[in-house]
Design an enzyme around this catalytic site. Structure first.
Site, short mmCIF file in Angstrom:
data_model
loop_
_atom_site.label_atom_id
_atom_site.label_comp_id
_atom_site.label_asym_id
_atom_site.label_seq_id
_atom_site.Cartn_x
_atom_site.Cartn_y
_atom_site.Cartn_z
N ASP A 107 5.25 -9.42 4.36
CA ASP A 107 4.03 -8.73 4.78
C ASP A 107 2.80 -9.57 4.47
O ASP A 107 2.54 -9.88 3.31
CB ASP A 107 3.97 -7.39 4.02
CG ASP A 107 2.79 -6.52 4.43
OD1 ASP A 107 2.08 -6.86 5.37
OD2 ASP A 107 2.63 -5.46 3.78
N MET B 123 -3.66 2.65 0.37
CA MET B 123 -4.41 1.95 -0.69
C MET B 123 -5.30 2.94 -1.44
O MET B 123 -5.94 3.78 -0.80
CB MET B 123 -5.29 0.87 -0.08
CG MET B 123 -4.54 -0.10 0.80
SD MET B 123 -5.67 -1.28 1.50
CE MET B 123 -4.56 -2.21 2.57
N MET C 217 0.21 0.93 -2.07
CA MET C 217 -0.59 0.04 -2.93
C MET C 217 -1.43 0.93 -3.82
O MET C 217 -2.66 1.01 -3.68
CB MET C 217 -1.45 -0.89 -2.05
CG MET C 217 -0.64 -1.99 -1.40
SD MET C 217 -1.47 -2.73 0.00
CE MET C 217 -0.91 -1.62 1.30
N SER D 219 1.87 -3.13 11.49
CA SER D 219 1.05 -2.43 10.50
C SER D 219 -0.12 -1.75 11.18
O SER D 219 -0.99 -2.40 11.75
CB SER D 219 0.53 -3.42 9.46
OG SER D 219 -0.53 -2.82 8.73
N ASP E 36 0.10 1.37 5.49
CA ASP E 36 -0.48 0.81 4.26
C ASP E 36 -1.37 1.84 3.57
O ASP E 36 -2.45 2.16 4.07
CB ASP E 36 -1.29 -0.44 4.59
CG ASP E 36 -0.39 -1.60 4.99
OD1 ASP E 36 0.42 -2.01 4.15
OD2 ASP E 36 -0.50 -2.07 6.14
N MET F 192 5.10 -9.96 -0.56
CA MET F 192 3.74 -10.12 -0.02
C MET F 192 3.46 -11.60 0.20
O MET F 192 3.61 -12.41 -0.71
CB MET F 192 2.70 -9.56 -1.00
CG MET F 192 2.68 -8.04 -1.15
SD MET F 192 2.55 -7.12 0.39
CE MET F 192 1.00 -7.72 1.08
N HIS G 76 4.10 1.65 2.63
CA HIS G 76 3.82 0.65 1.60
C HIS G 76 2.72 1.20 0.69
O HIS G 76 1.56 1.28 1.09
CB HIS G 76 3.38 -0.64 2.32
CG HIS G 76 2.93 -1.74 1.42
ND1 HIS G 76 2.32 -2.89 1.90
CD2 HIS G 76 3.01 -1.91 0.08
CE1 HIS G 76 2.03 -3.69 0.89
NE2 HIS G 76 2.42 -3.12 -0.23
N HIS H 63 4.73 0.35 10.04
CA HIS H 63 4.33 0.07 8.66
C HIS H 63 3.00 0.76 8.36
O HIS H 63 2.02 0.62 9.08
CB HIS H 63 4.20 -1.45 8.50
CG HIS H 63 3.95 -1.92 7.11
ND1 HIS H 63 4.96 -2.04 6.17
CD2 HIS H 63 2.82 -2.31 6.49
CE1 HIS H 63 4.45 -2.50 5.04
NE2 HIS H 63 3.15 -2.66 5.19
C1 DX5 Z 1 -2.09 -5.90 3.27
C2 DX5 Z 1 -1.13 -4.97 3.95
C3 DX5 Z 1 -0.51 -5.52 5.17
C4 DX5 Z 1 -1.50 -5.86 6.25
C5 DX5 Z 1 -0.90 -6.94 7.09
O1 DX5 Z 1 -2.47 -5.35 2.07
O2 DX5 Z 1 -0.07 -4.66 3.06
O3 DX5 Z 1 0.50 -4.67 5.66
O4 DX5 Z 1 -1.86 -4.78 7.05
O5 DX5 Z 1 -1.85 -7.35 8.00
P1 DX5 Z 1 -1.84 -8.81 8.61
O6 DX5 Z 1 -0.58 -8.96 9.38
O7 DX5 Z 1 -3.06 -8.81 9.46
O8 DX5 Z 1 -1.92 -9.79 7.46
ZN ZN Z 2 1.70 -3.60 3.96
#
Ligand code: DX5
Ligand code: ZN
Length: 216
Positions: free
Chosen positions: A175, A37, A68, A8, A35, A137, A66, A33
Protein backbone atom coordinates in the site's frame (compact mmCIF):
# COMPACT_ATOMS: atom_id res chain seq x y z
CA UNK A 1 0.88 -13.05 -13.05
CA UNK A 2 -2.39 -13.17 -11.09
CA UNK A 3 -2.62 -10.42 -8.47
CA UNK A 4 -5.52 -8.82 -6.65
CA UNK A 5 -6.18 -5.08 -6.95
CA UNK A 6 -7.68 -3.10 -4.08
CA UNK A 7 -8.44 0.51 -5.13
CA UNK A 8 -8.22 2.95 -2.21
CA UNK A 9 -11.31 5.15 -1.97
CA UNK A 10 -9.26 7.79 -0.14
CA UNK A 11 -8.32 9.24 -3.54
CA UNK A 12 -11.81 9.09 -5.07
CA UNK A 13 -14.13 12.05 -5.64
CA UNK A 14 -16.27 12.03 -2.48
CA UNK A 15 -18.71 14.36 -4.23
CA UNK A 16 -19.75 11.38 -6.31
CA UNK A 17 -18.97 8.55 -3.92
CA UNK A 18 -21.84 6.35 -5.06
CA UNK A 19 -20.75 6.56 -8.72
CA UNK A 20 -17.18 5.75 -7.73
CA UNK A 21 -18.39 2.65 -5.87
CA UNK A 22 -20.53 1.58 -8.86
CA UNK A 23 -17.49 2.05 -11.11
CA UNK A 24 -15.50 -0.28 -8.82
CA UNK A 25 -18.37 -2.78 -8.79
CA UNK A 26 -18.21 -2.97 -12.59
CA UNK A 27 -14.42 -2.98 -12.78
CA UNK A 28 -12.03 -5.93 -12.35
CA UNK A 29 -11.07 -4.63 -8.87
CA UNK A 30 -11.01 -7.46 -6.33
CA UNK A 31 -11.41 -5.60 -3.05
CA UNK A 32 -12.23 -2.03 -2.01
CA UNK A 33 -9.60 -0.53 0.30
CA UNK A 34 -10.93 1.76 3.04
CA UNK A 35 -8.46 4.01 4.90
CA UNK A 36 -9.57 4.97 8.40
CA UNK A 37 -7.41 7.62 10.11
CA UNK A 38 -7.82 9.05 13.59
CA UNK A 39 -5.54 12.09 13.59
CA UNK A 40 -3.42 10.47 16.33
CA UNK A 41 -1.72 7.44 14.84
CA UNK A 42 -1.31 9.39 11.61
CA UNK A 43 -1.37 13.17 11.06
CA UNK A 44 -4.62 13.09 9.12
CA UNK A 45 -8.32 12.31 9.67
CA UNK A 46 -10.32 10.52 6.97
CA UNK A 47 -13.78 9.09 7.64
CA UNK A 48 -15.62 6.76 10.01
CA UNK A 49 -18.70 4.63 10.51
CA UNK A 50 -21.42 6.64 8.71
CA UNK A 51 -19.35 6.68 5.52
CA UNK A 52 -18.39 3.01 5.89
CA UNK A 53 -22.04 2.11 6.31
CA UNK A 54 -22.88 3.93 3.05
CA UNK A 55 -20.01 2.25 1.19
CA UNK A 56 -21.17 -1.17 2.41
CA UNK A 57 -24.69 -0.50 1.19
CA UNK A 58 -23.53 -0.07 -2.42
CA UNK A 59 -20.27 -2.03 -2.68
CA UNK A 60 -20.41 -5.51 -4.20
CA UNK A 61 -16.79 -6.36 -3.39
CA UNK A 62 -15.10 -7.23 -0.09
CA UNK A 63 -14.22 -4.22 2.05
CA UNK A 64 -10.57 -4.19 3.09
CA UNK A 65 -10.48 -1.84 6.09
CA UNK A 66 -7.06 -0.40 6.93
CA UNK A 67 -7.18 1.02 10.46
CA UNK A 68 -4.63 3.79 11.04
CA UNK A 69 -5.84 4.36 14.59
CA UNK A 70 -4.35 3.93 18.07
CA UNK A 71 -5.64 1.09 20.24
CA UNK A 72 -7.88 -0.42 17.53
CA UNK A 73 -9.39 -3.03 19.93
CA UNK A 74 -11.88 -0.34 21.00
CA UNK A 75 -13.55 -0.37 17.58
CA UNK A 76 -13.05 -3.84 16.04
CA UNK A 77 -16.57 -5.10 16.74
CA UNK A 78 -18.12 -1.93 15.31
CA UNK A 79 -16.09 -2.15 12.12
CA UNK A 80 -17.25 -5.76 11.80
CA UNK A 81 -20.85 -4.67 12.38
CA UNK A 82 -20.55 -1.93 9.75
CA UNK A 83 -19.46 -4.42 7.12
CA UNK A 84 -15.67 -4.85 7.09
CA UNK A 85 -14.68 -8.14 5.43
CA UNK A 86 -10.99 -7.72 6.20
CA UNK A 87 -9.54 -5.62 9.02
CA UNK A 88 -5.87 -4.70 9.16
CA UNK A 89 -4.31 -3.12 12.24
CA UNK A 90 -0.88 -1.57 12.59
CA UNK A 91 1.85 -3.49 14.37
CA UNK A 92 2.96 -0.12 15.78
CA UNK A 93 -0.50 0.61 17.26
CA UNK A 94 -1.09 -2.66 19.15
CA UNK A 95 0.49 -3.51 22.49
CA UNK A 96 -1.05 -7.00 22.54
CA UNK A 97 -1.15 -7.75 18.85
CA UNK A 98 -2.04 -11.43 19.24
CA UNK A 99 -5.08 -10.49 21.31
CA UNK A 100 -6.17 -7.92 18.73
CA UNK A 101 -5.87 -10.48 15.92
CA UNK A 102 -7.97 -12.96 17.92
CA UNK A 103 -10.58 -10.27 18.48
CA UNK A 104 -10.83 -9.61 14.74
CA UNK A 105 -11.31 -13.33 14.06
CA UNK A 106 -13.90 -13.70 16.84
CA UNK A 107 -15.89 -11.03 15.01
CA UNK A 108 -15.93 -13.20 11.89
CA UNK A 109 -13.60 -10.96 9.90
CA UNK A 110 -10.31 -11.77 8.12
CA UNK A 111 -7.34 -10.42 10.04
CA UNK A 112 -4.25 -8.60 8.82
CA UNK A 113 -1.31 -6.72 10.30
CA UNK A 114 0.23 -3.61 8.73
CA UNK A 115 3.90 -2.66 8.94
CA UNK A 116 5.14 0.90 8.62
CA UNK A 117 8.17 1.43 6.37
CA UNK A 118 10.58 1.35 9.34
CA UNK A 119 9.21 -1.86 10.89
CA UNK A 120 11.15 -5.09 10.23
CA UNK A 121 9.16 -7.99 8.79
CA UNK A 122 11.03 -10.46 11.04
CA UNK A 123 8.94 -9.10 13.93
CA UNK A 124 5.99 -11.03 12.49
CA UNK A 125 7.63 -14.48 12.54
CA UNK A 126 5.68 -15.57 15.63
CA UNK A 127 2.29 -14.38 14.47
CA UNK A 128 2.26 -14.59 10.67
CA UNK A 129 0.65 -18.06 10.71
CA UNK A 130 -2.39 -16.55 12.48
CA UNK A 131 -2.88 -13.90 9.80
CA UNK A 132 -4.88 -13.85 6.59
CA UNK A 133 -2.64 -11.11 5.29
CA UNK A 134 0.26 -8.81 6.00
CA UNK A 135 0.06 -5.28 4.61
CA UNK A 136 3.42 -3.68 3.91
CA UNK A 137 3.33 0.11 3.74
CA UNK A 138 5.38 1.46 0.86
CA UNK A 139 4.85 5.06 2.04
CA UNK A 140 4.41 6.54 5.51
CA UNK A 141 0.69 6.21 6.22
CA UNK A 142 -1.54 9.26 6.35
CA UNK A 143 -1.91 10.53 2.80
CA UNK A 144 -2.51 9.34 -0.72
CA UNK A 145 -0.31 10.36 -3.62
CA UNK A 146 3.10 9.91 -1.94
CA UNK A 147 6.27 8.54 -3.49
CA UNK A 148 6.89 4.78 -3.37
CA UNK A 149 9.75 3.65 -1.09
CA UNK A 150 12.12 1.37 -3.06
CA UNK A 151 13.21 -0.66 -0.03
CA UNK A 152 9.74 -2.27 -0.10
CA UNK A 153 10.80 -4.96 -2.62
CA UNK A 154 13.34 -6.38 -0.17
CA UNK A 155 10.76 -6.45 2.61
CA UNK A 156 8.29 -8.33 0.42
CA UNK A 157 10.91 -10.89 -0.61
CA UNK A 158 11.93 -11.50 3.00
CA UNK A 159 8.32 -11.84 4.15
CA UNK A 160 7.60 -14.19 1.25
CA UNK A 161 10.50 -16.42 2.31
CA UNK A 162 9.18 -16.52 5.90
CA UNK A 163 5.71 -17.47 4.62
CA UNK A 164 7.12 -20.21 2.39
CA UNK A 165 9.33 -21.54 5.17
CA UNK A 166 6.30 -21.86 7.46
CA UNK A 167 4.30 -23.42 4.61
CA UNK A 168 1.29 -21.12 5.17
CA UNK A 169 -1.05 -19.21 2.84
CA UNK A 170 -0.90 -15.71 4.37
CA UNK A 171 -1.22 -13.08 1.64
CA UNK A 172 1.10 -10.12 1.15
CA UNK A 173 -0.52 -6.76 0.37
CA UNK A 174 1.32 -3.53 -0.51
CA UNK A 175 0.00 0.00 0.00
CA UNK A 176 1.36 3.38 -1.09
CA UNK A 177 2.63 4.82 -4.36
CA UNK A 178 1.64 1.76 -6.38
CA UNK A 179 1.39 2.43 -10.12
CA UNK A 180 2.23 0.93 -13.50
CA UNK A 181 5.94 1.51 -12.90
CA UNK A 182 6.16 -0.84 -9.93
CA UNK A 183 3.08 -3.12 -10.00
CA UNK A 184 4.66 -5.94 -11.95
CA UNK A 185 7.89 -5.84 -9.97
CA UNK A 186 5.92 -5.93 -6.70
CA UNK A 187 4.04 -9.02 -7.84
CA UNK A 188 7.30 -10.66 -8.90
CA UNK A 189 8.77 -9.93 -5.46
CA UNK A 190 5.84 -11.80 -3.88
CA UNK A 191 2.97 -9.34 -3.42
CA UNK A 192 -0.49 -10.90 -3.81
CA UNK A 193 -2.61 -7.75 -3.40
CA UNK A 194 -1.85 -4.21 -4.59
CA UNK A 195 -3.59 -1.18 -3.08
CA UNK A 196 -3.68 1.86 -5.37
CA UNK A 197 -5.32 5.24 -4.85
CA UNK A 198 -3.88 8.11 -6.79
CA UNK A 199 -2.71 6.08 -9.77
CA UNK A 200 -6.30 4.89 -10.29
CA UNK A 201 -8.46 7.87 -9.38
CA UNK A 202 -6.26 10.59 -10.94
CA UNK A 203 -6.71 9.09 -14.42
CA UNK A 204 -9.55 9.77 -16.86
CA UNK A 205 -10.48 6.10 -16.98
CA UNK A 206 -10.02 4.50 -13.55
CA UNK A 207 -11.60 1.19 -14.59
CA UNK A 208 -9.08 0.87 -17.43
CA UNK A 209 -6.21 1.62 -15.03
CA UNK A 210 -7.44 -1.08 -12.62
CA UNK A 211 -7.37 -3.55 -15.53
CA UNK A 212 -3.86 -2.45 -16.53
CA UNK A 213 -2.56 -2.77 -12.97
CA UNK A 214 -4.06 -6.24 -12.72
CA UNK A 215 -2.66 -7.55 -15.98
CA UNK A 216 0.71 -5.76 -16.24
C1 DX5 B 1 -2.02 5.89 2.99
C2 DX5 B 1 -3.13 4.92 2.72
C3 DX5 B 1 -3.15 4.39 1.34
C4 DX5 B 1 -3.33 5.45 0.29
C5 DX5 B 1 -2.73 4.95 -0.97
O1 DX5 B 1 -2.00 6.18 4.33
O2 DX5 B 1 -3.00 3.80 3.58
O3 DX5 B 1 -4.11 3.37 1.20
O4 DX5 B 1 -4.67 5.79 0.06
O5 DX5 B 1 -2.77 5.96 -1.90
P1 DX5 B 1 -1.72 6.05 -3.08
O6 DX5 B 1 -1.89 4.84 -3.93
O7 DX5 B 1 -2.11 7.32 -3.77
O8 DX5 B 1 -0.34 6.12 -2.47
ZN1 ZN C 1 -4.31 2.03 3.12
Amino acid sequence: MHKLIAPSLLSCDFGKLREEIEMLNHSVADWIHIDVMDGLFVPNISFGFPVLKFIKKYAKKPLDVHLMIVDPDRYISRFAEFGADIITVHYEACTHLHRTVQLIRENGVQAGVVLNPHTNVLLLEDIVAELDLVLIMSVNPGYGGQQFIERTYRKIELLKSIIEKQNITTRIEVDGGVDLNNARKLAEAGADVLVAGNSIFATDDPAAMIRELKTC
